[in-house]
Design an enzyme around this catalytic site. Structure first.
Site, PDB file in Angstrom:
ATOM      1  N   LYS A  13       1.106  -1.454   0.293  1.00 17.89           N
ATOM      2  CA  LYS A  13      -0.088   0.348  -0.054  1.00 17.89           C
ATOM      3  C   LYS A  13       0.307   1.230   0.174  1.00 17.89           C
ATOM      4  CE  LYS A  13      -2.064  -0.713   3.572  1.00 17.89           C
ATOM      5  NZ  LYS A  13      -1.690  -0.106   5.099  1.00 17.89           N
ATOM      6  N   ARG A 127      11.064  -7.189   5.005  1.00 15.24           N
ATOM      7  CA  ARG A 127      11.662  -5.584   5.127  1.00 15.24           C
ATOM      8  C   ARG A 127      12.076  -5.066   7.022  1.00 15.24           C
ATOM      9  NH1 ARG A 127       5.857  -1.562   5.375  1.00 15.24           N
ATOM     10  NH2 ARG A 127       5.984  -3.574   7.706  1.00 15.24           N
ATOM     11  N   ARG A 140      11.131  -1.702  12.373  1.00 12.13           N
ATOM     12  CA  ARG A 140      10.055  -1.189  13.287  1.00 12.13           C
ATOM     13  C   ARG A 140       9.680  -2.092  14.881  1.00 12.13           C
ATOM     14  NH1 ARG A 140       5.416   0.444   8.607  1.00 12.13           N
ATOM     15  NH2 ARG A 140       4.310  -0.864  10.481  1.00 12.13           N
ATOM     16  N   ARG A 151      -0.928  -7.765  14.127  1.00 10.95           N
ATOM     17  CA  ARG A 151      -1.433  -6.773  13.173  1.00 10.95           C
ATOM     18  C   ARG A 151      -2.484  -7.572  11.450  1.00 10.95           C
ATOM     19  NH1 ARG A 151       3.696  -4.956  11.684  1.00 10.95           N
ATOM     20  NH2 ARG A 151       3.668  -3.792   9.627  1.00 10.95           N
TER      21      ARG A 151
HETATM   22  P1  ADP Z   1       0.744  -1.099   8.321  1.00 12.50           P
HETATM   23  O1  ADP Z   1      -0.068  -1.143   7.308  1.00 12.50           O
HETATM   24  O2  ADP Z   1       2.568  -1.845   8.425  1.00 12.50           O
HETATM   25  O3  ADP Z   1       0.391  -2.292   9.939  1.00 12.50           O
HETATM   26  P2  ADP Z   1       0.873   1.380   9.451  1.00 12.50           P
HETATM   27  O4  ADP Z   1       1.835   2.490   9.533  1.00 12.50           O
HETATM   28  O5  ADP Z   1       0.222   1.769   8.770  1.00 12.50           O
HETATM   29  O6  ADP Z   1       1.387  -0.169   9.332  1.00 12.50           O
HETATM   30  O7  ADP Z   1       0.770   1.265  10.666  1.00 12.50           O
HETATM   31  C1  ADP Z   1       1.202   0.844  11.993  1.00 12.50           C
HETATM   32  C2  ADP Z   1       0.364   0.843  13.155  1.00 12.50           C
HETATM   33  O8  ADP Z   1      -0.013   2.232  13.107  1.00 12.50           O
HETATM   34  C3  ADP Z   1      -0.751  -0.248  13.653  1.00 12.50           C
HETATM   35  O9  ADP Z   1      -0.659  -0.779  13.762  1.00 12.50           O
HETATM   36  C4  ADP Z   1      -1.914   0.676  14.735  1.00 12.50           C
HETATM   37  O10 ADP Z   1      -0.818   0.363  15.691  1.00 12.50           O
HETATM   38  C5  ADP Z   1      -1.554   2.346  14.519  1.00 12.50           C
HETATM   39  N1  ADP Z   1      -2.060   3.201  13.209  1.00 12.50           N
HETATM   40  C6  ADP Z   1      -2.291   3.034  12.296  1.00 12.50           C
HETATM   41  N2  ADP Z   1      -3.304   3.988  11.181  1.00 12.50           N
HETATM   42  C7  ADP Z   1      -4.271   3.927  12.512  1.00 12.50           C
HETATM   43  C8  ADP Z   1      -5.803   3.957  12.216  1.00 12.50           C
HETATM   44  N3  ADP Z   1      -5.979   4.711  10.976  1.00 12.50           N
HETATM   45  N4  ADP Z   1      -5.895   3.586  13.500  1.00 12.50           N
HETATM   46  C9  ADP Z   1      -5.081   3.308  14.399  1.00 12.50           C
HETATM   47  N5  ADP Z   1      -4.384   2.856  15.056  1.00 12.50           N
HETATM   48  C10 ADP Z   1      -3.749   3.082  13.934  1.00 12.50           C
END
Ligand code: ADP
Length: 195
Positions: A13, A127, A140, A151
Site C-alpha cells: 500500500k 522488510r 519498527r 496486526r
Molecule cells: P501496517 O500497514 O504495516 O500495519 P501502518 O504504518 O499503517 O502499518 O500502521 C502501524 C500502526 O500504527 C498500526 O498497527 C496501529 O497501531 C497504528 N495505526 C495506524 N493507522 C491507524 C488507524 N487508522 N487507527 C488506529 N491505529 C492506527
C-alpha cells in the site's frame, strides 16, 4: 482525486500510494507514518500511541480521526489526497463519512490491494530484516513476528469489513496485489483513469 488505499500490512500500500502521490500530485496521508513521527517526537499523542503500536493494536479512533480531519484541511490537499492506513475499522469509516460531509468532500475511490496472507508474513519479515540493517532508520517496534501476526489478525477482524462498507457505496476497486510492483501500479492507474 480523493482516494483511500486499503490492504493488510505488507500489501505494498505505502509503495503504491507514494507512486500515485507523484503521478497525481496529491499527498499520501499515512496515519502510521504520522503516529510514528509523533512517537519519535515524544508528543502527547506519541506517548499514548507508543505501546499500543508496538503490540500491533489500533490507537483510539478519536486520535486518528482528529489527525486526519485536521490534515485534509491543509493547502496541499487542494487537489485531493490518498488516505493510507485509515480508516482501519468501521467506526473510523463512519466517522470519516461525517467529517467529509461536513467539509463537502466526496471520495472518488477506495483501492483495495488483495494479497495472500502467507506471502505477507514473509514480505514483512524481510522488510524488518532490511530496515534493521539500515542504521539510520532501524527496525519498527511492530515488525516482530508476534506483533505481525497480531496486526494481520486485527486487519482481518477490524479492517476487512471496511472494504464491504465502501463496496456498498459502489466505490470499492479491488485489485490483485500479488503481481509485480509495476503491474500493480499500472492496474491502479487504469482503475483511476475511468473515474
Ligand atoms: P501496517 O500497514 O504495516 O500495519 P501502518 O504504518 O499503517 O502499518 O500502521 C502501524 C500502526 O500504527 C498500526 O498497527 C496501529 O497501531 C497504528 N495505526 C495506524 N493507522 C491507524 C488507524 N487508522 N487507527 C488506529 N491505529 C492506527
Amino acid at each position: 482525486m480523493k482516494l483511500i488505499f486499503l490492504g493488510p500490512p505488507g500489501a505494498g500500500k505505502g509503495t503504491q500510494a507514494a507512486r500515485i502521490e507523484a503521478a497525481y500530485d496529491i499527498p499520501q496521508l499515512s496515519t502510521g507514518d504520522m503516529l510514528r513521527a509523533a512517537v519519535a517526537a515524544g508528543t502527547e499523542i506519541g506517548k499514548q500511541a507508543k505501546d499500543i503500536m508496538a503490540r500491533g493494536d489500533l490507537v483510539p479512533d478519536d486520535v486518528v480521526v482528529g489527525i486526519i480531519s485536521e490534515r485534509i484541511e491543509a493547502a496541499d490537499c487542494a487537489n485531493g489526497f490518498i488516505l493510507d492506513g485509515f480508516p482501519r475499522n468501521l467506526s473510523q469509516a463512519r466517522a470519516l463519512d461525517g467529517v467529509l460531509v461536513e467539509k463537502g468532500i466526496d471520495l472518488d475511490a477506495v483501492i483495495e490491494l488483495a494479497v495472500d496472507p502467507e506471502i505477507l508474513i514473509a514480505r514483512i519479515l524481510k522488510r524488518a530484516q532490511e530496515s534493521a540493517q539500515d542504521s539510520a532508520q532501524g527496525p519498527r517496534d511492530d515488525d516482530t513476528e508476534e506483533a505481525l501476526h497480531h496486526r494481520l489478525r486485527v486487519y482481518e477482524e477490524q479492517t476487512a469489513p471496511v472494504a464491504d462498507f465502501y463496496a456498498e457505496k459502489g466505490i470499492l476497486r479491488t485489485l490483485d496485489g500479488m503481481q509485480e510492483m509495476d503491474e500493480v501500479t499500472q492496474q491502479i492507474r487504469s482503475a483511476l483513469e475511468v473515474i
